[in-house]
Design a protein around this motif. Structure first.
Motif, PDB file in Angstrom:
ATOM      1  N   LEU A   1     -14.419   2.449  -2.107  1.00 54.69           N
ATOM      2  CA  LEU A   1     -14.378   2.738  -3.551  1.00 54.69           C
ATOM      3  C   LEU A   1     -15.305   3.902  -3.883  1.00 54.69           C
ATOM      4  CD1 LEU A   1     -14.309  -0.894  -4.952  1.00 54.69           C
ATOM      5  CD2 LEU A   1     -12.518   0.838  -5.268  1.00 54.69           C
ATOM      6  N   GLU A   2     -16.497   3.862  -3.330  1.00 53.10           N
ATOM      7  CA  GLU A   2     -17.452   4.925  -3.635  1.00 53.10           C
ATOM      8  C   GLU A   2     -16.992   6.260  -3.066  1.00 53.10           C
ATOM      9  OE1 GLU A   2     -22.193   5.751  -4.030  1.00 53.10           O
ATOM     10  OE2 GLU A   2     -21.553   4.090  -2.750  1.00 53.10           O
ATOM     11  N   SER A   3     -16.429   6.248  -1.884  1.00 55.12           N
ATOM     12  CA  SER A   3     -15.998   7.511  -1.279  1.00 55.12           C
ATOM     13  C   SER A   3     -14.788   8.105  -1.994  1.00 55.12           C
ATOM     14  CB  SER A   3     -15.712   7.326   0.205  1.00 55.12           C
ATOM     15  OG  SER A   3     -14.578   6.522   0.402  1.00 55.12           O
TER      16      SER A   3
ATOM     17  N   LEU B   1     -20.259   4.747 -11.776  1.00 59.66           N
ATOM     18  CA  LEU B   1     -19.568   3.893 -10.806  1.00 59.66           C
ATOM     19  C   LEU B   1     -20.287   3.903  -9.462  1.00 59.66           C
ATOM     20  CD1 LEU B   1     -15.847   4.676 -11.613  1.00 59.66           C
ATOM     21  CD2 LEU B   1     -16.993   2.458 -11.836  1.00 59.66           C
ATOM     22  N   SER B   2     -20.780   5.059  -9.052  1.00 58.00           N
ATOM     23  CA  SER B   2     -21.532   5.144  -7.802  1.00 58.00           C
ATOM     24  C   SER B   2     -22.763   4.244  -7.855  1.00 58.00           C
ATOM     25  CB  SER B   2     -21.936   6.591  -7.526  1.00 58.00           C
ATOM     26  OG  SER B   2     -22.681   6.673  -6.336  1.00 58.00           O
ATOM     27  N   ALA B   3     -23.463   4.271  -8.981  1.00 58.07           N
ATOM     28  CA  ALA B   3     -24.640   3.410  -9.141  1.00 58.07           C
ATOM     29  C   ALA B   3     -24.237   1.937  -9.119  1.00 58.07           C
ATOM     30  CB  ALA B   3     -25.374   3.751 -10.436  1.00 58.07           C
ATOM     31  N   ALA B   4     -23.126   1.607  -9.764  1.00 62.00           N
ATOM     32  CA  ALA B   4     -22.657   0.215  -9.782  1.00 62.00           C
ATOM     33  C   ALA B   4     -22.276  -0.242  -8.378  1.00 62.00           C
ATOM     34  CB  ALA B   4     -21.468   0.068 -10.727  1.00 62.00           C
ATOM     35  N   TYR B   5     -21.589   0.612  -7.634  1.00 62.26           N
ATOM     36  CA  TYR B   5     -21.226   0.255  -6.261  1.00 62.26           C
ATOM     37  C   TYR B   5     -22.471   0.107  -5.391  1.00 62.26           C
ATOM     38  CZ  TYR B   5     -16.471   1.598  -7.676  1.00 62.26           C
ATOM     39  OH  TYR B   5     -15.258   1.697  -8.312  1.00 62.26           O
ATOM     40  N   GLY B   6     -23.449   0.963  -5.599  1.00 62.03           N
ATOM     41  CA  GLY B   6     -24.704   0.839  -4.861  1.00 62.03           C
ATOM     42  C   GLY B   6     -25.408  -0.474  -5.156  1.00 62.03           C
ATOM     43  N   TYR B   7     -25.424  -0.859  -6.438  1.00 62.02           N
ATOM     44  CA  TYR B   7     -26.012  -2.138  -6.839  1.00 62.02           C
ATOM     45  C   TYR B   7     -25.267  -3.293  -6.165  1.00 62.02           C
ATOM     46  CZ  TYR B   7     -26.532  -6.333  -9.670  1.00 62.02           C
ATOM     47  OH  TYR B   7     -26.703  -7.627 -10.068  1.00 62.02           O
ATOM     48  N   LEU B   8     -23.933  -3.260  -6.218  1.00 57.62           N
ATOM     49  CA  LEU B   8     -23.146  -4.339  -5.607  1.00 57.62           C
ATOM     50  C   LEU B   8     -23.376  -4.405  -4.099  1.00 57.62           C
ATOM     51  CD1 LEU B   8     -19.763  -4.013  -7.517  1.00 57.62           C
ATOM     52  CD2 LEU B   8     -21.426  -5.880  -7.682  1.00 57.62           C
TER      53      LEU B   8
ATOM     54  N   THR C   1       0.826  -1.202   0.000  1.00 56.73           N
ATOM     55  CA  THR C   1       0.000   0.000   0.000  1.00 56.73           C
ATOM     56  C   THR C   1       0.863   1.257   0.000  1.00 56.73           C
ATOM     57  OG1 THR C   1      -1.746  -1.175   1.173  1.00 56.73           O
ATOM     58  CG2 THR C   1      -1.823   1.220   1.245  1.00 56.73           C
ATOM     59  N   GLU C   2       1.904   1.264   0.814  1.00 57.69           N
ATOM     60  CA  GLU C   2       2.782   2.434   0.895  1.00 57.69           C
ATOM     61  C   GLU C   2       3.490   2.703  -0.429  1.00 57.69           C
ATOM     62  OE1 GLU C   2       5.387   1.563   4.126  1.00 57.69           O
ATOM     63  OE2 GLU C   2       3.827   1.849   5.629  1.00 57.69           O
ATOM     64  N   GLN C   3       3.775   1.667  -1.196  1.00 62.04           N
ATOM     65  CA  GLN C   3       4.530   1.827  -2.420  1.00 62.04           C
ATOM     66  C   GLN C   3       3.652   2.003  -3.652  1.00 62.04           C
ATOM     67  OE1 GLN C   3       6.984  -1.670  -2.431  1.00 62.04           O
ATOM     68  NE2 GLN C   3       8.279  -0.936  -0.768  1.00 62.04           N
ATOM     69  N   ALA C   4       2.353   1.920  -3.503  1.00 62.11           N
ATOM     70  CA  ALA C   4       1.444   1.931  -4.651  1.00 62.11           C
ATOM     71  C   ALA C   4       1.022   3.351  -5.027  1.00 62.11           C
ATOM     72  CB  ALA C   4       0.212   1.087  -4.343  1.00 62.11           C
ATOM     73  N   ASN C   5       0.838   3.558  -6.325  1.00 61.67           N
ATOM     74  CA  ASN C   5       0.267   4.817  -6.796  1.00 61.67           C
ATOM     75  C   ASN C   5      -1.261   4.723  -6.674  1.00 61.67           C
ATOM     76  OD1 ASN C   5      -0.922   3.621  -9.169  1.00 61.67           O
ATOM     77  ND2 ASN C   5       1.057   3.764 -10.192  1.00 61.67           N
ATOM     78  N   PRO C   6      -1.972   5.840  -6.824  1.00 60.44           N
ATOM     79  CA  PRO C   6      -3.435   5.812  -6.642  1.00 60.44           C
ATOM     80  C   PRO C   6      -4.148   4.788  -7.535  1.00 60.44           C
ATOM     81  CG  PRO C   6      -2.665   8.065  -6.647  1.00 60.44           C
ATOM     82  CD  PRO C   6      -1.486   7.208  -7.019  1.00 60.44           C
ATOM     83  N   HIS C   7      -3.693   4.638  -8.770  1.00 54.96           N
ATOM     84  CA  HIS C   7      -4.315   3.664  -9.676  1.00 54.96           C
ATOM     85  C   HIS C   7      -4.150   2.245  -9.134  1.00 54.96           C
ATOM     86  CE1 HIS C   7      -4.925   1.253 -13.347  1.00 54.96           C
ATOM     87  NE2 HIS C   7      -5.747   2.221 -13.667  1.00 54.96           N
ATOM     88  N   ARG C   8      -2.955   1.939  -8.676  1.00 57.90           N
ATOM     89  CA  ARG C   8      -2.679   0.613  -8.128  1.00 57.90           C
ATOM     90  C   ARG C   8      -3.468   0.375  -6.837  1.00 57.90           C
ATOM     91  NH1 ARG C   8      -2.779  -4.286  -7.917  1.00 57.90           N
ATOM     92  NH2 ARG C   8      -1.232  -5.360  -6.667  1.00 57.90           N
ATOM     93  N   LEU C   9      -3.668   1.419  -6.042  1.00 60.70           N
ATOM     94  CA  LEU C   9      -4.461   1.259  -4.816  1.00 60.70           C
ATOM     95  C   LEU C   9      -5.888   0.820  -5.133  1.00 60.70           C
ATOM     96  CD1 LEU C   9      -3.289   4.316  -2.703  1.00 60.70           C
ATOM     97  CD2 LEU C   9      -2.809   1.894  -2.262  1.00 60.70           C
ATOM     98  N   ILE C  10      -6.469   1.381  -6.188  1.00 58.15           N
ATOM     99  CA  ILE C  10      -7.824   0.970  -6.584  1.00 58.15           C
ATOM    100  C   ILE C  10      -7.802  -0.481  -7.057  1.00 58.15           C
ATOM    101  CG2 ILE C  10      -9.745   1.403  -8.176  1.00 58.15           C
ATOM    102  CD1 ILE C  10      -9.438   3.523  -5.956  1.00 58.15           C
ATOM    103  N   GLU C  11      -6.764  -0.871  -7.807  1.00 53.07           N
ATOM    104  CA  GLU C  11      -6.631  -2.282  -8.213  1.00 53.07           C
ATOM    105  C   GLU C  11      -6.597  -3.188  -6.991  1.00 53.07           C
ATOM    106  OE1 GLU C  11      -3.172  -2.831 -10.631  1.00 53.07           O
ATOM    107  OE2 GLU C  11      -4.105  -1.922 -12.392  1.00 53.07           O
ATOM    108  N   MET C  12      -5.845  -2.770  -5.980  1.00 56.68           N
ATOM    109  CA  MET C  12      -5.746  -3.570  -4.765  1.00 56.68           C
ATOM    110  C   MET C  12      -7.100  -3.669  -4.062  1.00 56.68           C
ATOM    111  SD  MET C  12      -2.035  -2.185  -3.456  1.00 56.68           S
ATOM    112  CE  MET C  12      -2.057  -3.050  -1.887  1.00 56.68           C
ATOM    113  N   LEU C  13      -7.856  -2.582  -4.058  1.00 53.06           N
ATOM    114  CA  LEU C  13      -9.200  -2.629  -3.464  1.00 53.06           C
ATOM    115  C   LEU C  13     -10.095  -3.597  -4.231  1.00 53.06           C
ATOM    116  CD1 LEU C  13      -9.850   1.104  -2.544  1.00 53.06           C
ATOM    117  CD2 LEU C  13      -9.594  -0.823  -0.966  1.00 53.06           C
ATOM    118  N   TYR C  14     -10.027  -3.554  -5.554  1.00 52.05           N
ATOM    119  CA  TYR C  14     -10.815  -4.503  -6.348  1.00 52.05           C
ATOM    120  C   TYR C  14     -10.387  -5.946  -6.037  1.00 52.05           C
ATOM    121  CZ  TYR C  14     -13.316  -1.162  -9.312  1.00 52.05           C
ATOM    122  OH  TYR C  14     -14.161  -0.185  -9.787  1.00 52.05           O
TER     123      TYR C  14
END
Length: 127
Positions: free
Chosen positions: A69-71, A85-92, A20-33
């Motif tokens: 993810l939504e926040s 994306l907000s709607a998709a996260y709400g659905y999930l 997490t400390e070494q990841a860029n913002p894009h990679r952080l979202i990948e990690m969350l997924y």
């Protein structure tokens, strides 16, 4: 046995913190997924096995990740993409809650497949 399990959990926490400390913002979202998909799959397995404690733990984890993810969405810059994306996260989120409440692993599997689609689409974006 318990010491080995605790040690494994500590090493996993250190590994996650380091990545997490070494990841860029894009990679952080990948990690969350990645974590979201893992939690959803584990919840489905727990439902099939009748392991209610594990199911609850994994569903709580998935819901927490969906909230994160939504926040992270920027509605000012993201416009209609952020709204979609907000709607998709709400659905999930709703499907995960319903599947957990009803102990419905098939419904959870369908939600997981939808999350896979989002994850795959995110990975196509190059920062």
């Amino acid at each position: 046995m318990m010491q080995a399990m605790r040690a494994r959990q500590q090493y996993a926490a250190i590994d996650t913190a380091t990545r997490t400390e070494q990841a860029n913002p894009h990679r952080l979202i990948e990690m969350l997924y990645d974590e979201l998909l893992s939690a959803l799959r584990q919840a489905g397995i727990a439902i099939d096995r009748g392991d209610l404690a594990m199911k609850s733990s994994r569903i709580s984890r998935a819901l927490s990740i969906l909230h994160g993810l939504e926040s992270s969405l920027d509605f000012n810059r993201g416009g209609s993409v952020a709204q979609s994306l907000s709607a998709a996260y709400g659905y999930l989120r709703q499907e995960t809650i319903t599947a957990g409440r009803d102990n419905d692993s098939r419904r959870l599997a369908a939600a997981t497949e939808a999350a896979v689609g989002l994850s795959d689409a995110w990975r196509q974006i190059r920062p």
